[in-house]
Design a protein around this motif. Structure first.
Motif, PDB file in Angstrom:
ATOM      1  N   GLY A 150     -85.014 -44.641 -37.341  1.00 33.23           N
ATOM      2  CA  GLY A 150     -85.761 -44.733 -36.400  1.00 33.23           C
ATOM      3  C   GLY A 150     -86.701 -45.757 -35.841  1.00 33.23           C
ATOM      4  O   GLY A 150     -87.242 -46.398 -36.898  1.00 33.23           O
ATOM      5  N   SER A 151     -86.867 -45.962 -34.724  1.00 31.75           N
ATOM      6  CA  SER A 151     -87.994 -47.134 -34.136  1.00 31.75           C
ATOM      7  C   SER A 151     -89.214 -46.806 -34.882  1.00 31.75           C
ATOM      8  O   SER A 151     -89.981 -47.717 -35.295  1.00 31.75           O
ATOM      9  N   CYS A 152     -89.607 -45.420 -34.747  1.00 28.96           N
ATOM     10  CA  CYS A 152     -90.853 -45.128 -35.289  1.00 28.96           C
ATOM     11  C   CYS A 152     -91.100 -45.368 -36.795  1.00 28.96           C
ATOM     12  O   CYS A 152     -92.137 -45.849 -37.150  1.00 28.96           O
ATOM     13  N   CYS A 153     -89.976 -45.070 -37.308  1.00 29.20           N
ATOM     14  CA  CYS A 153     -90.041 -45.246 -38.893  1.00 29.20           C
ATOM     15  C   CYS A 153     -90.125 -46.711 -39.283  1.00 29.20           C
ATOM     16  O   CYS A 153     -90.667 -47.052 -40.306  1.00 29.20           O
ATOM     17  N   LYS A 154     -89.536 -47.679 -38.515  1.00 29.76           N
ATOM     18  CA  LYS A 154     -89.340 -48.971 -38.747  1.00 29.76           C
ATOM     19  C   LYS A 154     -90.863 -49.756 -38.617  1.00 29.76           C
ATOM     20  O   LYS A 154     -91.389 -50.326 -39.315  1.00 29.76           O
ATOM     21  N   ARG A 155     -91.745 -49.171 -37.482  1.00 35.23           N
ATOM     22  CA  ARG A 155     -92.983 -49.376 -37.193  1.00 35.23           C
ATOM     23  C   ARG A 155     -93.815 -48.885 -38.241  1.00 35.23           C
ATOM     24  O   ARG A 155     -94.711 -49.551 -38.799  1.00 35.23           O
ATOM     25  N   ALA A 156     -93.652 -47.660 -38.674  1.00 35.21           N
ATOM     26  CA  ALA A 156     -94.326 -47.061 -39.651  1.00 35.21           C
ATOM     27  C   ALA A 156     -94.265 -47.765 -41.187  1.00 35.21           C
ATOM     28  O   ALA A 156     -95.391 -48.137 -41.960  1.00 35.21           O
ATOM     29  N   TYR A 157     -93.015 -48.350 -41.426  1.00 32.97           N
ATOM     30  CA  TYR A 157     -92.615 -49.020 -42.624  1.00 32.97           C
ATOM     31  C   TYR A 157     -93.635 -50.515 -42.506  1.00 32.97           C
ATOM     32  O   TYR A 157     -94.270 -51.037 -43.413  1.00 32.97           O
TER      33      TYR A 157
ATOM     34  N   ASN B 127     -86.193 -56.603 -35.537  1.00 33.89           N
ATOM     35  CA  ASN B 127     -85.518 -55.395 -34.419  1.00 33.89           C
ATOM     36  C   ASN B 127     -86.560 -55.520 -33.245  1.00 33.89           C
ATOM     37  O   ASN B 127     -86.243 -54.908 -32.321  1.00 33.89           O
ATOM     38  N   PHE B 128     -87.768 -55.886 -33.560  1.00 40.58           N
ATOM     39  CA  PHE B 128     -88.851 -55.974 -32.220  1.00 40.58           C
ATOM     40  C   PHE B 128     -88.863 -57.457 -31.625  1.00 40.58           C
ATOM     41  O   PHE B 128     -89.905 -57.638 -30.851  1.00 40.58           O
ATOM     42  N   GLY B 129     -87.986 -58.343 -31.936  1.00 40.87           N
ATOM     43  CA  GLY B 129     -87.947 -59.706 -31.207  1.00 40.87           C
ATOM     44  C   GLY B 129     -88.960 -60.398 -31.834  1.00 40.87           C
ATOM     45  O   GLY B 129     -89.382 -61.718 -31.342  1.00 40.87           O
TER      46      GLY B 129
ATOM     47  N   LEU C 193     -96.701 -58.409 -32.902  1.00 42.78           N
ATOM     48  CA  LEU C 193     -96.416 -57.701 -34.184  1.00 42.78           C
ATOM     49  C   LEU C 193     -97.853 -56.494 -34.312  1.00 42.78           C
ATOM     50  O   LEU C 193     -97.450 -55.515 -34.950  1.00 42.78           O
ATOM     51  N   LEU C 194     -98.872 -57.047 -33.942  1.00 44.30           N
ATOM     52  CA  LEU C 194    -100.095 -56.140 -33.836  1.00 44.30           C
ATOM     53  C   LEU C 194     -99.717 -54.591 -32.932  1.00 44.30           C
ATOM     54  O   LEU C 194    -100.061 -53.802 -33.499  1.00 44.30           O
ATOM     55  N   ASN C 195     -99.049 -55.072 -32.004  1.00 36.84           N
ATOM     56  CA  ASN C 195     -98.568 -53.979 -31.019  1.00 36.84           C
ATOM     57  C   ASN C 195     -97.549 -52.938 -31.726  1.00 36.84           C
ATOM     58  O   ASN C 195     -97.677 -51.976 -31.754  1.00 36.84           O
ATOM     59  N   VAL C 196     -96.579 -53.772 -32.415  1.00 32.56           N
ATOM     60  CA  VAL C 196     -95.701 -52.795 -33.181  1.00 32.56           C
ATOM     61  C   VAL C 196     -96.410 -51.793 -34.119  1.00 32.56           C
ATOM     62  O   VAL C 196     -95.889 -50.637 -34.252  1.00 32.56           O
ATOM     63  N   MET C 197     -97.382 -52.711 -34.880  1.00 31.18           N
ATOM     64  CA  MET C 197     -98.045 -51.663 -35.836  1.00 31.18           C
ATOM     65  C   MET C 197     -98.988 -50.787 -35.228  1.00 31.18           C
ATOM     66  O   MET C 197     -99.733 -50.029 -36.185  1.00 31.18           O
ATOM     67  N   SER C 198     -99.417 -50.891 -33.823  1.00 23.25           N
ATOM     68  CA  SER C 198    -100.326 -49.914 -33.167  1.00 23.25           C
ATOM     69  C   SER C 198    -101.596 -50.246 -33.709  1.00 23.25           C
ATOM     70  O   SER C 198    -102.448 -49.413 -33.524  1.00 23.25           O
ATOM     71  N   ALA C 199    -101.950 -51.540 -33.736  1.00 24.12           N
ATOM     72  CA  ALA C 199    -103.359 -52.088 -34.222  1.00 24.12           C
ATOM     73  C   ALA C 199    -103.913 -52.442 -32.634  1.00 24.12           C
ATOM     74  O   ALA C 199    -104.262 -53.611 -32.692  1.00 24.12           O
ATOM     75  N   TYR C 200    -104.013 -51.470 -31.754  1.00 20.60           N
ATOM     76  CA  TYR C 200    -104.490 -51.766 -30.453  1.00 20.60           C
ATOM     77  C   TYR C 200    -105.761 -52.482 -30.310  1.00 20.60           C
ATOM     78  O   TYR C 200    -105.998 -53.580 -29.573  1.00 20.60           O
ATOM     79  N   LYS C 201    -106.822 -52.023 -31.069  1.00 19.00           N
ATOM     80  CA  LYS C 201    -108.091 -52.605 -31.330  1.00 19.00           C
ATOM     81  C   LYS C 201    -108.060 -54.201 -31.501  1.00 19.00           C
ATOM     82  O   LYS C 201    -108.562 -54.918 -30.842  1.00 19.00           O
ATOM     83  N   ALA C 202    -107.385 -54.268 -32.657  1.00 26.45           N
ATOM     84  CA  ALA C 202    -107.355 -55.516 -33.071  1.00 26.45           C
ATOM     85  C   ALA C 202    -106.607 -56.520 -32.059  1.00 26.45           C
ATOM     86  O   ALA C 202    -107.109 -57.803 -32.071  1.00 26.45           O
TER      87      ALA C 202
END
Length: 304
Positions: free
Chosen positions: A115-122, A161-163, A188-197
């Motif tokens: 899943g996309s969420c699992c890719k992000r988590a990894y 996978n995220f371009g 990539l920061l967005n993919v990892m959900s590091a929004y503050k950073a």
């Protein structure tokens, strides 16, 4: 703290909000693939997970308990797993096995990151374990440092996978997966959900680019001013030479007028000089007349 440390702190603080079991499995697999290895003693084989970050070890203990309902502990920055039941469960559930002889799988199990969420988590957990990112006010660089070639290639494919395009280079028997493009790092920061950073990165990047643009403009203006001054000095030298040898009346009226204006306004540009003439003439006209004055000065020098 460094910018890189701030990113990892943010990621670790956000991980607790992820409740899905499949994402936790992806995170634990990333930790094991990056930080885990199989060791042996006189008794048996066992799994060791080593990391100098206590927060990562605490998270690993929590993930193992959440997924397998088995308590583990860490000592001296290591989690040592000798429980065969847990090891077999990890092999079956996470797929951390390479060949019939048990060793940590160097490749990423596709089922774990389906899943996309699992890719992000990894990706997020791999970065926490072995990643770093430079302060964007200095230069743009994000990287993962990996011990295994196959895993580094798999990680590049996973991120793609995220371009996002990452490159791999071998450095001191390790593999560095890196990116130097600001836009790609932001993605990539967005993919990892590091929004503050991400927001901080963008702010620092804007400040840096504005400063660079200002420096370029200043340098350009300085170069133009130096050129104007240098040209003006040469033109005034020609006019003064003519004055010394003949006087300005030696010049035709149109050239004498330009010469008088140049002496009066030594710092003016050609366009500005043209504005002071009557009638006004353009930049090319002023330049043409000053060239004529230069030729006259050179001819007078030749007559000596």
């Amino acid at each position: 703290m460094s910018f890189s440390s701030d990113v990892k702190t943010e990621l670790l603080s956000n991980i607790s909000t992820i409740n899905s079991r499949h994402c936790k499995m992806a995170e634990l697999t990333a930790i094991i693939n990056v930080c885990g290895f199989v060791s042996t003693d006189s008794y048996d084989e066992f799994v060791v997970i080593h990391n100098d970050n206590i927060d990562i070890l605490n998270l690993t203990v929590q993930l193992i308990y959440d997924i397998f309902n088995i308590k583990t502990y860490y000592v001296n920055n290591e989690i040592v797993i000798r429980d065969n039941v847990l090891i077999n469960s990890m092999i079956n559930v996470l797929g951390i096995k390479d060949s019939n002889d048990f060793s940590i799988n160097s490749a990423i199990n596709p089922a774990i990151v389906a899943g996309s969420c699992c890719k992000r988590a990894y990706i997020r957990m791999a970065f926490v374990c072995c990643g770093s990112v430079n302060d964007p006010s200095k230069h743009y660089h994000l990287e993962f440092t990996d011990n295994d070639y196959d895993h580094s290639q798999n990680l590049v494919e996973l991120i793609s996978n995220f371009g996002i395009e990452m490159k791999v280079v071998e450095r001191k028997n390790r593999f560095v997966i890196y990116c130097k493009e600001a836009e790609q790092i932001v993605d990539l920061l967005n993919v990892m959900s590091a929004y503050k950073a991400l927001f901080e990165f963008e702010n620092l990047r804007v400040v840096k680019e504005v400063r660079n643009n200002i420096n370029r403009i200043v340098n350009c203006e300085t170069a133009n001013i130096n050129k104007i001054v240098s040209t003006s000095v040469r033109q005034i030298e020609d006019i003064e030479y003519i004055m010394d040898k003949k006087s300005l009346n030696y010049l035709p009226d149109n050239l004498r007028e330009v010469a008088e204006v140049r002496l009066k306004y030594p710092d003016a540009s050609l366009k500005e000089l043209g504005e002071h003439l009557t009638p006004k003439i353009g930049k090319s006209g002023v330049n043409h007349r000053l060239k004529k004055i230069h030729e006259i000065a050179e001819n007078l020098k030749g007559d000596l």
